[in-house]
Scaffold this motif. Structure first.
Motif, PDB file in Angstrom:
ATOM      1  N   ASP A  61     -37.026  28.412 102.038  1.00  0.00           N
ATOM      2  CA  ASP A  61     -36.549  28.174 100.694  1.00  0.00           C
ATOM      3  C   ASP A  61     -37.278  26.925  99.849  1.00  0.00           C
ATOM      4  O   ASP A  61     -37.492  27.201  98.622  1.00  0.00           O
ATOM      5  N   TYR A  64     -40.889  28.217  99.036  1.00  0.00           N
ATOM      6  CA  TYR A  64     -40.834  29.197  97.895  1.00  0.00           C
ATOM      7  C   TYR A  64     -40.450  28.583  96.529  1.00  0.00           C
ATOM      8  O   TYR A  64     -41.133  28.829  95.697  1.00  0.00           O
ATOM      9  N   SER A  65     -39.452  27.703  96.368  1.00  0.00           N
ATOM     10  CA  SER A  65     -39.185  26.884  94.948  1.00  0.00           C
ATOM     11  C   SER A  65     -40.202  26.097  94.475  1.00  0.00           C
ATOM     12  O   SER A  65     -40.353  26.064  93.539  1.00  0.00           O
ATOM     13  N   THR A  66     -40.744  25.438  95.601  1.00  0.00           N
ATOM     14  CA  THR A  66     -41.910  24.548  95.223  1.00  0.00           C
ATOM     15  C   THR A  66     -43.144  25.485  94.619  1.00  0.00           C
ATOM     16  O   THR A  66     -43.665  25.206  93.554  1.00  0.00           O
ATOM     17  N   GLN A  68     -43.019  28.351  93.338  1.00  0.00           N
ATOM     18  CA  GLN A  68     -42.643  29.213  92.089  1.00  0.00           C
ATOM     19  C   GLN A  68     -42.695  28.115  90.916  1.00  0.00           C
ATOM     20  O   GLN A  68     -43.064  28.341  89.663  1.00  0.00           O
ATOM     21  N   LYS A  69     -42.023  26.817  91.058  1.00  0.00           N
ATOM     22  CA  LYS A  69     -42.262  25.853  90.187  1.00  0.00           C
ATOM     23  C   LYS A  69     -43.671  25.400  89.606  1.00  0.00           C
ATOM     24  O   LYS A  69     -43.864  25.259  88.529  1.00  0.00           O
ATOM     25  N   THR A 252     -32.213  25.553  88.325  1.00  0.00           N
ATOM     26  CA  THR A 252     -33.086  25.296  89.432  1.00  0.00           C
ATOM     27  C   THR A 252     -34.210  24.516  88.703  1.00  0.00           C
ATOM     28  O   THR A 252     -34.659  24.809  87.454  1.00  0.00           O
ATOM     29  N   ALA A 254     -37.194  25.609  89.065  1.00  0.00           N
ATOM     30  CA  ALA A 254     -38.128  26.752  88.705  1.00  0.00           C
ATOM     31  C   ALA A 254     -37.664  27.273  87.364  1.00  0.00           C
ATOM     32  O   ALA A 254     -38.442  27.558  86.539  1.00  0.00           O
ATOM     33  N   GLN A 255     -36.532  27.395  87.215  1.00  0.00           N
ATOM     34  CA  GLN A 255     -35.918  27.660  85.990  1.00  0.00           C
ATOM     35  C   GLN A 255     -36.015  27.033  84.804  1.00  0.00           C
ATOM     36  O   GLN A 255     -36.333  27.166  83.840  1.00  0.00           O
TER      37      GLN A 255
END
Length: 339
Positions: A61, A64-66, A68-69, A252, A254-255
């Motif tokens: 998690d 992945y989020s890193t 994506q950002k 988030t 990323a959002q």
């Protein structure tokens, strides 16, 4: 994962070793691969057996989020090590042919597209497609992301018709899963608008950019209203009142990065257009003002809100003036915002 997939992973895994994400992984309090000492009683070992998997899922998690950002920030090279970590740990937890690997492959493909490595991106996408084809019950949420990545690659290679085909599938699948007006569906609309923009089909692009703006505007408006309710309920709270806390749904990272990138891109297009449309430009500015307010960047929130307010004052219909004026009051009433 077939032989090609394993070679891709082995060849690039070394890149991740010195990255910032690797540092975060190494700083975890308990090593992911640590085994339980044999001196620990059997029931303790049994109870702790699931902990490594939990830590690995946490790392998946995180990485992945890193990644994506980084992608939404336009830092494609930096996204690669994080995405490689996500792929590595997803393989360890779920197996080499699991659909759980697809998101990491898509991140790697999009990172490669961003730095012009189209052949490498194509290989990652082939791996993702192979897994999806082998998974008959693969969710629409995964398939819509696959079509988006395929669309981005086709667009980068100048194959616009094929790009539009994939992005249309992306929008359809995202809408069926998350809703027609969801921010998940808006991503495909944004990339499709970019393709039409590059084809000089400005009327279609303009319509899609407006749709993307409206989706984010509605999402951010709801988020601002929710935050306002939370602050109001906390201010009115007393020992004798019933505790009815409003649930806060934070974006988030990323959002947030996606919203900043998308809305600023649309604003740039609006401001540079030969034929100015003040109403549409003001709507993007209002959305950005709400976004910066929510992420506590008060100076940018005030700048965008003031620009939107000044534009709308020039128009005969000024329905949105009240909403923007209210937002400016909210911004000015929050002295703890220091960005």
């Amino acid at each position: 994962m077939d032989v090609t997939g394993r070679r891709l992973l082995d060849a690039e895994r070394q890149e991740a070793g010195r990255a910032g994400t690797h540092g975060k992984v190494c700083r975890l309090p308990v090593p992911v691969r640590a085994s339980l000492p044999w001196l620990v009683p059997e029931e303790e070992r049994t109870r702790g057996a699931g902990q490594p998997v939990k830590r690995q899922k946490y790392i998946i998690d995180l990485t992945y989020s890193t990644a994506q950002k980084f992608l939404w920030d336009g830092k494609h090279e930096k996204a690669m090590p994080a995405a490689l970590h996500a792929l590595h740990f997803s393989t360890e937890v779920y197996g080499s042919s699991s659909v759980q690997l697809v998101p990491a492959y898509l991140l790697l493909a999009e990172a490669c597209i961003g730095v012009g490595r189209h052949l490498q991106a194509s290989k990652y996408l082939s791996q993702a497609q192979w897994i999806v084809l082998r998974t008959p019950d693969c969710s629409a949420a995964v398939r819509h992301r696959l079509h988006r990545s395929l669309g981005l690659l086709c667009a980068a290679e100048g194959n616009f018709e094929q790009a539009l085909h994939h992005l249309a599938n992306d929008i359809y699948l995202a809408s069926s899963t998350f809703g027609l007006k969801s921010i998940e569906a808006s991503g495909g609309c944004f990339h499709m608008a970019n393709v039409f923009f590059r084809q000089n089909k400005m009327d279609i692009a303009d319509s899609l950019y407006a749709e993307v703006t409206d989706i984010w505007h509605a999402f951010l408006m709801k988020s601002v209203q929710t935050q306002e309710q939370i602050h109001k309920s906390r201010a009115e709270k007393s020992p004798f009142t019933e505790d009815k806390e409003v649930r806060e749904d934070n974006m988030t990272e990323a959002q947030q990065a996606e919203a900043i990138q998308v809305l600023n891109a649309v604003l740039g297009i609006r401001e540079q257009a030969p034929k100015q449309q003040p109403g549409k430009t003001a709507r993007v500015l209002h959305a950005l003002a709400m976004l910066y307010y929510l992420i506590m960047d008060v100076s940018k929130a005030y700048e965008m809100g003031t620009k939107a307010f000044d534009l709308l004052k020039q128009l005969p219909q000024q329905e949105s003036l009240e909403a923007i004026g209210h937002l400016l009051k909210l911004i000015n009433s929050k002295p703890f915002y220091t960005k």
